[in-house]
Design a protein around this motif. Structure first.
Motif, short mmCIF file in Angstrom:
data_model
loop_
_atom_site.label_atom_id
_atom_site.label_comp_id
_atom_site.label_asym_id
_atom_site.label_seq_id
_atom_site.Cartn_x
_atom_site.Cartn_y
_atom_site.Cartn_z
N MET A 1 72.10 75.95 33.33
CA MET A 1 72.47 76.75 34.49
C MET A 1 72.55 78.24 34.15
SD MET A 1 72.54 74.79 37.06
CE MET A 1 73.29 75.82 38.27
N ASP A 2 72.99 78.56 32.92
CA ASP A 2 73.07 79.97 32.54
C ASP A 2 71.70 80.62 32.59
OD1 ASP A 2 75.77 79.65 32.12
OD2 ASP A 2 75.66 79.73 29.94
N ASP A 3 70.68 79.91 32.10
CA ASP A 3 69.32 80.46 32.09
C ASP A 3 68.83 80.75 33.50
OD1 ASP A 3 69.35 80.16 29.37
OD2 ASP A 3 67.96 78.48 29.32
N GLU A 4 69.07 79.80 34.40
CA GLU A 4 68.61 79.97 35.78
C GLU A 4 69.34 81.14 36.45
OE1 GLU A 4 68.07 77.34 39.82
OE2 GLU A 4 68.10 76.32 37.88
N GLU A 5 70.64 81.24 36.21
CA GLU A 5 71.38 82.34 36.81
C GLU A 5 70.96 83.68 36.20
OE1 GLU A 5 75.90 83.36 38.13
OE2 GLU A 5 75.20 81.30 37.97
N PHE A 6 70.67 83.68 34.92
CA PHE A 6 70.19 84.90 34.26
C PHE A 6 68.87 85.34 34.90
CE2 PHE A 6 67.70 87.02 30.94
CZ PHE A 6 68.57 88.05 30.62
N ARG A 7 67.96 84.42 35.12
CA ARG A 7 66.67 84.73 35.74
C ARG A 7 66.88 85.31 37.14
NH1 ARG A 7 63.30 81.25 38.89
NH2 ARG A 7 64.66 79.56 38.27
N ARG A 8 67.77 84.71 37.89
CA ARG A 8 68.04 85.23 39.24
C ARG A 8 68.59 86.65 39.18
NH1 ARG A 8 71.20 79.86 40.62
NH2 ARG A 8 69.47 78.53 41.19
N PHE A 9 69.50 86.88 38.23
CA PHE A 9 70.09 88.21 38.11
C PHE A 9 69.03 89.25 37.74
CE2 PHE A 9 71.64 91.46 35.17
CZ PHE A 9 72.42 92.18 36.05
N ILE A 10 68.21 88.95 36.74
CA ILE A 10 67.20 89.91 36.27
C ILE A 10 66.30 90.35 37.41
CG2 ILE A 10 65.11 90.13 34.84
CD1 ILE A 10 67.82 90.43 33.34
N TRP A 11 65.91 89.41 38.26
CA TRP A 11 65.01 89.76 39.36
C TRP A 11 65.74 90.37 40.55
CZ3 TRP A 11 60.16 90.53 38.56
CH2 TRP A 11 59.52 89.86 37.52
N GLY A 15 65.20 97.98 41.10
CA GLY A 15 64.04 98.39 40.31
C GLY A 15 63.13 97.23 39.96
N ALA A 16 63.67 96.01 39.92
CA ALA A 16 62.85 94.85 39.57
C ALA A 16 61.76 94.61 40.62
CB ALA A 16 63.72 93.60 39.42
N GLU A 17 62.02 95.01 41.86
CA GLU A 17 61.03 94.79 42.92
C GLU A 17 59.76 95.61 42.70
OE1 GLU A 17 63.45 98.30 44.21
OE2 GLU A 17 63.92 96.35 43.35
N GLU A 18 59.82 96.58 41.81
CA GLU A 18 58.66 97.39 41.49
C GLU A 18 57.71 96.69 40.50
OE1 GLU A 18 58.11 100.29 43.02
OE2 GLU A 18 59.98 100.01 44.10
N HIS A 19 58.20 95.66 39.85
CA HIS A 19 57.40 94.97 38.84
C HIS A 19 56.30 94.16 39.52
CE1 HIS A 19 56.28 92.35 35.55
NE2 HIS A 19 56.80 93.27 34.76
N PRO A 20 55.08 94.13 38.95
CA PRO A 20 53.97 93.39 39.58
C PRO A 20 54.23 91.90 39.78
CG PRO A 20 53.19 94.67 37.68
CD PRO A 20 54.67 94.83 37.74
N SER A 21 55.11 91.31 39.00
CA SER A 21 55.38 89.87 39.11
C SER A 21 56.54 89.56 40.05
CB SER A 21 55.70 89.29 37.73
OG SER A 21 54.62 89.48 36.86
N PHE A 22 57.09 90.56 40.72
CA PHE A 22 58.29 90.36 41.52
C PHE A 22 58.10 89.33 42.63
CE2 PHE A 22 60.91 91.35 45.23
CZ PHE A 22 62.18 91.18 44.67
N GLU A 23 57.04 89.45 43.41
CA GLU A 23 56.87 88.55 44.56
C GLU A 23 56.80 87.09 44.14
OE1 GLU A 23 54.03 89.61 47.56
OE2 GLU A 23 54.48 91.74 47.30
N LYS A 24 56.05 86.81 43.09
CA LYS A 24 55.94 85.44 42.59
C LYS A 24 57.30 84.92 42.11
CE LYS A 24 53.24 82.59 39.44
NZ LYS A 24 52.19 82.60 38.43
N ALA A 25 58.03 85.76 41.36
CA ALA A 25 59.35 85.37 40.86
C ALA A 25 60.33 85.17 42.02
CB ALA A 25 59.88 86.41 39.90
N ALA A 26 60.27 86.06 43.00
CA ALA A 26 61.18 85.96 44.15
C ALA A 26 60.96 84.66 44.92
CB ALA A 26 61.00 87.17 45.07
N LYS A 28 59.93 81.79 43.70
CA LYS A 28 60.52 80.71 42.90
C LYS A 28 62.04 80.70 43.01
CE LYS A 28 56.92 80.20 39.42
NZ LYS A 28 56.59 80.32 37.99
N ILE A 29 62.63 81.88 42.96
CA ILE A 29 64.09 81.98 43.04
C ILE A 29 64.59 81.52 44.40
CG2 ILE A 29 66.00 83.62 43.09
CD1 ILE A 29 64.45 85.14 40.85
N ILE A 30 63.93 81.97 45.47
CA ILE A 30 64.34 81.57 46.82
C ILE A 30 64.22 80.07 46.97
CG2 ILE A 30 63.69 81.71 49.26
CD1 ILE A 30 63.04 84.72 48.67
#
Length: 168
Positions: A1-11, A15-26, A28-30
């Motif tokens: 669970m820590d890993d998943e929450e860490f991933r959610r926090f990082i994205w 400023g993270a929304e500027e990263h080219p991989s943001f939409e794909k990561a978002a 998955k998180i949603i």
């Protein structure tokens, strides 16, 4: 669970929304947050949101923004595991038992202090989702990590007897 929450926090960091991989990561998180099993997480996040005063680097008040409280102990466990793994990858051994690992999010003062060290850029992983730099001395090492070019973390490994040598 820590890993998943860490991933959610990082994205979710500004400023993270500027990263080219943001939409794909978002996406998955949603998807993961919308699972029925994530109800406790959703409730915890919603109850932790507060309006936080925001200031510019020069100290000017910029207004209030809704922010989620950070559960640092959860992130610290993930970050410490990352630094341990990087240390092992580099040295082919575990961190010595007579050493300690300190993980912290640098503030402006610490960033200014870090500029004094000649860091070696080691890796750029997944188009900059994760980057890290290393500065090594005989018995100590500083690991500077960037996640999505928006979150910065420092890992410091030093002999336990040298705990008076501080990152502050």
């Amino acid at each position: 669970m820590d890993d998943e929450e860490f991933r959610r926090f990082i994205w979710s960091v500004a400023g993270a929304e500027e990263h080219p991989s943001f939409e794909k990561a978002a996406e998955k998180i949603i998807s993961s947050v919308n699972r029925a099993e994530a109800q406790d997480y959703r409730n915890r996040v919603l109850s932790s949101i507060e309006n936080i005063e925001m200031y510019s680097e020069d100290g000017g008040f910029m207004g209030k923004e809704p922010m989620m409280k950070l559960e640092w102990d959860r992130f610290e466990r993930v970050l410490a595991r990352i630094v341990r793994g990087l240390f092992f990858l580099r040295n082919k051994k575990l961190i010595p038992v007579d050493h300690e690992l300190i993980v912290k999010a640098p503030d402006v003062k610490l960033f200014m202090e870090l500029e004094k060290y000649p860091f070696e850029h080691i890796a750029n992983v997944c188009d900059g989702i994760f980057r890290y730099w290393l500065y090594e001395e005989k018995t100590s090492s500083l690991w500077l990590m960037s996640f999505c070019d928006s979150t910065w973390i420092v890992g410091y490994i030093c002999p336990t007897k040298n705990t008076t040598k501080s990152l502050n």
